[in-house]
Design a protein around this motif. Structure first.
Motif, PDB file in Angstrom:
ATOM      1  N   ALA A  44       0.735  -1.503   0.115  1.00 27.04           N
ATOM      2  CA  ALA A  44       0.102   0.269   0.269  1.00 27.04           C
ATOM      3  C   ALA A  44       0.981   0.888  -0.051  1.00 27.04           C
ATOM      4  O   ALA A  44       0.491   2.316  -0.392  1.00 27.04           O
ATOM      5  CB  ALA A  44      -1.373  -0.462   1.235  1.00 27.04           C
ATOM      6  N   VAL A  45       1.911   1.343   0.988  1.00 24.79           N
ATOM      7  CA  VAL A  45       2.978   2.506   0.682  1.00 24.79           C
ATOM      8  C   VAL A  45       4.617   2.096   1.037  1.00 24.79           C
ATOM      9  O   VAL A  45       5.185   1.132   1.370  1.00 24.79           O
ATOM     10  CB  VAL A  45       2.455   2.933   2.027  1.00 24.79           C
ATOM     11  N   ILE A  74      -3.958   4.211  -7.252  1.00 23.25           N
ATOM     12  CA  ILE A  74      -3.152   4.548  -8.418  1.00 23.25           C
ATOM     13  C   ILE A  74      -2.114   4.644  -8.579  1.00 23.25           C
ATOM     14  O   ILE A  74      -1.853   5.050  -7.378  1.00 23.25           O
ATOM     15  CB  ILE A  74      -4.066   5.729  -9.198  1.00 23.25           C
ATOM     16  N   ASP A  75      -1.167   4.107  -9.558  1.00 23.19           N
ATOM     17  CA  ASP A  75       0.307   4.325  -8.844  1.00 23.19           C
ATOM     18  C   ASP A  75       0.476   4.840 -10.203  1.00 23.19           C
ATOM     19  O   ASP A  75       0.552   4.850 -11.623  1.00 23.19           O
ATOM     20  CB  ASP A  75       0.413   2.314  -9.140  1.00 23.19           C
ATOM     21  N   LEU A  76       1.140   5.787  -8.911  1.00 16.79           N
ATOM     22  CA  LEU A  76       1.207   7.142  -9.650  1.00 16.79           C
ATOM     23  C   LEU A  76       3.080   6.763 -10.754  1.00 16.79           C
ATOM     24  O   LEU A  76       3.135   7.484 -11.231  1.00 16.79           O
ATOM     25  CB  LEU A  76       1.500   8.273  -8.630  1.00 16.79           C
ATOM     26  N   ILE A  86      -3.688   1.027 -11.749  1.00 19.46           N
ATOM     27  CA  ILE A  86      -4.969   0.768 -10.930  1.00 19.46           C
ATOM     28  C   ILE A  86      -4.729  -1.136 -10.674  1.00 19.46           C
ATOM     29  O   ILE A  86      -5.496  -1.631 -11.590  1.00 19.46           O
ATOM     30  CB  ILE A  86      -6.583   1.329 -11.373  1.00 19.46           C
ATOM     31  N   PRO A  87      -4.854  -1.319 -10.088  1.00 20.79           N
ATOM     32  CA  PRO A  87      -3.986  -2.819  -9.490  1.00 20.79           C
ATOM     33  C   PRO A  87      -5.371  -3.340  -9.311  1.00 20.79           C
ATOM     34  O   PRO A  87      -5.581  -2.958  -8.614  1.00 20.79           O
ATOM     35  CB  PRO A  87      -2.957  -3.219  -8.957  1.00 20.79           C
ATOM     36  N   THR A  88      -5.429  -4.628  -9.656  1.00 19.30           N
ATOM     37  CA  THR A  88      -6.044  -5.756  -9.663  1.00 19.30           C
ATOM     38  C   THR A  88      -6.148  -6.394  -8.313  1.00 19.30           C
ATOM     39  O   THR A  88      -6.396  -7.437  -7.817  1.00 19.30           O
ATOM     40  CB  THR A  88      -7.203  -6.037 -10.324  1.00 19.30           C
ATOM     41  N   PHE A 110      -6.453  12.266  -9.661  1.00 23.50           N
ATOM     42  CA  PHE A 110      -5.211  12.037  -9.167  1.00 23.50           C
ATOM     43  C   PHE A 110      -4.160  12.205  -9.713  1.00 23.50           C
ATOM     44  O   PHE A 110      -2.954  12.586  -9.454  1.00 23.50           O
ATOM     45  CB  PHE A 110      -5.109  10.565  -8.158  1.00 23.50           C
ATOM     46  N   TYR A 111      -3.837  11.124 -10.544  1.00 17.78           N
ATOM     47  CA  TYR A 111      -2.902  11.109 -11.862  1.00 17.78           C
ATOM     48  C   TYR A 111      -2.231  12.230 -12.411  1.00 17.78           C
ATOM     49  O   TYR A 111      -1.486  12.763 -12.038  1.00 17.78           O
ATOM     50  CB  TYR A 111      -2.844   9.787 -12.479  1.00 17.78           C
TER      51      TYR A 111
END
Length: 237
Positions: A44-45, A74-76, A86-88, A110-111
């Motif tokens: 997550a972080v 969302i993965d910046l 956007i990971p599943t 966001f992105y």
């Protein structure tokens, strides 16, 4: 104010820290459909990154753009068309709430604001230098892979700062991974966009998370990185 990022203005410095995965925050209107306990984990972080970045800003006067939400939202550090944007799933954990997520809405919300903030921060600097700050887990759930490095240095085509940083970090007693635990030629989206495409020198750093979980470790890595980023900036920017 923005949910997408936190901005720390530079004070008399042309160094900008960019931390794509600095937060585990998930807004209340987004349901990932997973155990919230996992938001404290590496999926997550980037653990420790926000704290090290803030210490470096306080010590040196550099600025920072810190990602404001979890990489699970969302993965910046991906291209807009990347399947992993956007990971599943992540490290074997399914993220069912992302399966039918509105991709364009998240990109616009966001992105794009995040990357616009990075661009604006760099445009406000004369001859900027970038420190791209990430952290990596010492062990993955999905595969058995030794990760003994204390710190990794990543890059794509531009390795100028890496060649300065690696010997300095080794001299400080660290086990340094050159293009480890993964290669910047494979995953370097934010730096490809904001550094390499613009000819801006940068240093890509991955800190091992068990070494920066607490305040003592975060201060120690700020001690390691402050002179390195200053040396790179002085030589290249």
């Amino acid at each position: 104010m923005s949910d997408a990022f936190t901005l720390i203005p530079a004070r008399e410095s042309n160094i900008l820290i960019i931390a794509d995965h600095a937060s585990a925050f998930v807004l209340s209107d987004i349901d990932l459909g997973m155990d919230p306990v996992l938001l404290n984990e590496h999926i997550a972080v980037d653990i420790g990154v926000a704290e090290v970045a803030r210490q470096l800003c306080a010590r040196t006067g550099c600025g920072a753009v810190l990602g404001g939400l979890s990489r699970l939202v969302i993965d910046l550090n991906r291209e807009e068309d990347s399947p992993g944007l956007i990971p599943t799933e992540s490290d074997g954990h399914p993220i069912p709430g992302n399966v039918d997520a509105d991709r364009h809405a998240r990109i616009n919300r966001f992105y794009r604001p995040y990357h616009a903030a990075v661009t604006a921060a760099l445009d406000a600097m004369t001859r900027p230098f970038i420190l791209s700050l990430h952290s990596f887990t010492p062990s993955l759930s999905s595969r058995d892979e030794p990760r003994p490095w204390h710190i990794g240095i990543l890059y794509n085509s531009d390795d100028r700062a890496a060649r300065i940083a690696i010997p300095m970090l080794e001299a400080a007693g660290l086990n340094v991974g050159d293009q480890l635990p993964y290669s910047g030629t494979i995953l370097n989206a934010t730096m490809n966009r904001h550094a390499e495409a613009r000819g801006i020198p940068y240093l890509g750093v991955e800190m091992r998370q068990d070494l920066v979980r607490d305040e003592a470790g975060q201060a120690r890595f700020a001690d390691y990185l402050a002179p390195v980023m200053e040396a790179c900036r002085n030589a290249l920017a």
